[in-house]
Design an enzyme around this catalytic site. Structure first.
Site, PDB file in Angstrom:
ATOM      1  N   SER A 121       0.857  -1.181   0.000  1.00 44.26           N
ATOM      2  CA  SER A 121       0.000   0.000   0.000  1.00 44.26           C
ATOM      3  C   SER A 121       0.895   1.234   0.000  1.00 44.26           C
ATOM      4  O   SER A 121       1.664   1.450   0.931  1.00 44.26           O
ATOM      5  CB  SER A 121      -0.901  -0.008   1.237  1.00 44.26           C
ATOM      6  OG  SER A 121      -1.608   1.210   1.359  1.00 44.26           O
ATOM      7  N   LYS A 176      -5.363  -6.940  -2.640  1.00 42.80           N
ATOM      8  CA  LYS A 176      -4.644  -6.099  -3.592  1.00 42.80           C
ATOM      9  C   LYS A 176      -5.285  -6.332  -4.951  1.00 42.80           C
ATOM     10  O   LYS A 176      -5.442  -7.483  -5.384  1.00 42.80           O
ATOM     11  CB  LYS A 176      -3.155  -6.450  -3.629  1.00 42.80           C
ATOM     12  CG  LYS A 176      -2.325  -5.431  -4.413  1.00 42.80           C
ATOM     13  CD  LYS A 176      -2.270  -4.098  -3.701  1.00 42.80           C
ATOM     14  CE  LYS A 176      -1.609  -3.022  -4.554  1.00 42.80           C
ATOM     15  NZ  LYS A 176      -1.530  -1.732  -3.863  1.00 42.80           N
ATOM     16  N   SER A 213      -6.813  -2.387  -1.895  1.00 43.63           N
ATOM     17  CA  SER A 213      -5.770  -1.457  -2.339  1.00 43.63           C
ATOM     18  C   SER A 213      -5.442  -1.757  -3.789  1.00 43.63           C
ATOM     19  O   SER A 213      -5.136  -2.898  -4.135  1.00 43.63           O
ATOM     20  CB  SER A 213      -4.529  -1.617  -1.454  1.00 43.63           C
ATOM     21  OG  SER A 213      -3.448  -0.840  -1.933  1.00 43.63           O
ATOM     22  N   ALA A 214      -5.517  -0.753  -4.652  1.00 38.18           N
ATOM     23  CA  ALA A 214      -5.281  -0.947  -6.080  1.00 38.18           C
ATOM     24  C   ALA A 214      -3.852  -0.584  -6.453  1.00 38.18           C
ATOM     25  O   ALA A 214      -3.251   0.315  -5.868  1.00 38.18           O
ATOM     26  CB  ALA A 214      -6.261  -0.115  -6.902  1.00 38.18           C
ATOM     27  N   ARG A 264      -5.090   9.490   4.461  1.00 39.23           N
ATOM     28  CA  ARG A 264      -4.121   8.610   5.125  1.00 39.23           C
ATOM     29  C   ARG A 264      -3.386   9.342   6.229  1.00 39.23           C
ATOM     30  O   ARG A 264      -3.143   8.798   7.314  1.00 39.23           O
ATOM     31  CB  ARG A 264      -3.113   8.050   4.113  1.00 39.23           C
ATOM     32  CG  ARG A 264      -3.578   6.825   3.371  1.00 39.23           C
ATOM     33  CD  ARG A 264      -2.419   6.157   2.623  1.00 39.23           C
ATOM     34  NE  ARG A 264      -1.840   7.033   1.617  1.00 39.23           N
ATOM     35  CZ  ARG A 264      -2.236   7.090   0.348  1.00 39.23           C
ATOM     36  NH1 ARG A 264      -3.231   6.335  -0.065  1.00 39.23           N
ATOM     37  NH2 ARG A 264      -1.639   7.899  -0.512  1.00 39.23           N
TER      38      ARG A 264
END
Length: 350
Positions: A79, A156, A220-221, A310
């Site tokens: 990430s 992911k 998460s990409a 974040r």
């Protein structure tokens, strides 16, 4: 099953010194590694190549030790984005299933799955939701867990780049494709766990109807893969692990109470007082307000709102537990309520 969890500080995406030390001193058998989650210090956006760099470095180190096939079976989730006080690190998960002796107790269990590769036109669609749902079910079965035992599902997932666009792609915007991929993956978790029913979900709901969400999904990409890699974490009644996991849901970016509830959940499941790591999702509230007050994260053209979110959530968690080495991932489409997100805590006895 015996699951162990090793959080390791890193001086950069290619710093494997902590992992190498554990392996060379015999404290970690590389053949037992099943998943590695990392926070890398890139921008967390489409062009964050620290994620792929970190994965390639890990794979290059592990292949001579455990072979190509075993390395390919490991779930690598990097990430990007360590804004604010977030400290770059990796968390290594190991699983031992043979040669176990002694009494069992409630403790951590895990399962993993790699889906097939997705065509560009499948990313962010109902097809992706369904494929992910089947993958999550497989990982739950591999962990020997029931749905109610699951506290965190980390995925992911791929994104669409300019060079990989197709006629049927859900969007031509690479950055927006990250949201669609995260959202579809999260809805796959919700579907697998029965948090939503198939009849409730339509194609147009993806990244639109945020009343539909999972309370345990974290997605998460990244540009570094074309499939989905899935890690399911939960508690089994009979385990050889000294760790337990618990979770809660942050209602908004400043919801410190959810952190305490997640810690209490892990400790109530049999975990000790030692926090191993915390895993959370972060998002700029789409209403443009936090606790009734206007925020400008979504209106800033210079800095991505995922980076700001974040930084905020990372600071709230770090201040609460007095440790900035926590895993906070941005973009929580269908992961918890709008503006919030799931938070999981692993605690260890002794």
């Amino acid at each position: 099953m015996k699951v162990e969890v090793f959080p390791l500080a890193q001086s950069g995406p290619d710093d494997l010194s902590g992992l190498i030390n554990l392996i060379e001193t015999g404290r970690l058998d590389p053949k037992t590694i099943v998943a590695i989650l990392g926070k890398t210090e890139g921008n967390g956006c489409v062009n964050d190549f620290t994620r792929g760099f970190a994965v390639a470095t890990l794979q290059a180190y592990l292949r001579p030790l455990i072979g190509d096939a075993a390395t390919e079976q490991i779930v690598f989730v990097m990430s990007g984005g360590t804004e604010g006080v977030l400290s770059p690190h990796m968390t290594v998960f190991t699983r031992q299933s043979e040669g176990l002796t002694g009494p069992t107790q409630p403790g951590l269990a895990l399962g993993v799955c790699h889906t097939r590769d997705f065509a560009v036109e499948e990313i962010g669609t109902l097809t992706m939701v369904q494929v992910v749902a089947e993958g999550v079910k497989g990982a739950i079965a591999a962990a020997g867990l029931a749905c109610e035992d699951v506290h965190f599902v980390q995925i992911k997932c791929p994104l669409i780049t300019a060079s990989r666009q197709g006629r049927g792609a859900i969007t031509q915007d690479s950055y927006k494709s990250m949201a669609y991929s995260r959202g579809a993956s999260a809805l796959g978790v919700a579907l697998a766990l029965g948090e939503i029913q198939p009849a409730e979900l339509r194609a147009e709901d993806i990244c639109a109807n945020y009343d539909l969400y999972s309370t345990v999904a974290s997605t998460s990409a990244g540009v570094e893969l074309r499939n989905c890699e899935i890690l399911v974490l939960g508690n089994a009644a009979e385990s050889h692990s000294d760790c337990c996991i618990g979770h809660s849901v942050m209602a908004h970016a400043l919801d410190a109470g959810a952190i305490h509830r997640a810690i209490a959940s892990a400790q109530g499941a049999g975990g000790g007082d030692r926090i191993v790591n915390i895993f959370a999702k972060a998002e700029a509230d789409p209403t443009g307000r936090v606790l009734g007050h206007r925020h400008t994260m979504l209106d800033d053209s210079d800095i991505s709102h995922t980076r700001m979110a974040r930084a905020v959530v990372g600071a709230v968690i770090a201040a609460t537990v007095q440790n900035p080495m926590v895993y906070v991932s941005g973009g929580s489409e269908h992961q918890g309520p709008p503006g919030g997100g799931p938070i999981a805590v692993i605690c260890k006895r002794g």
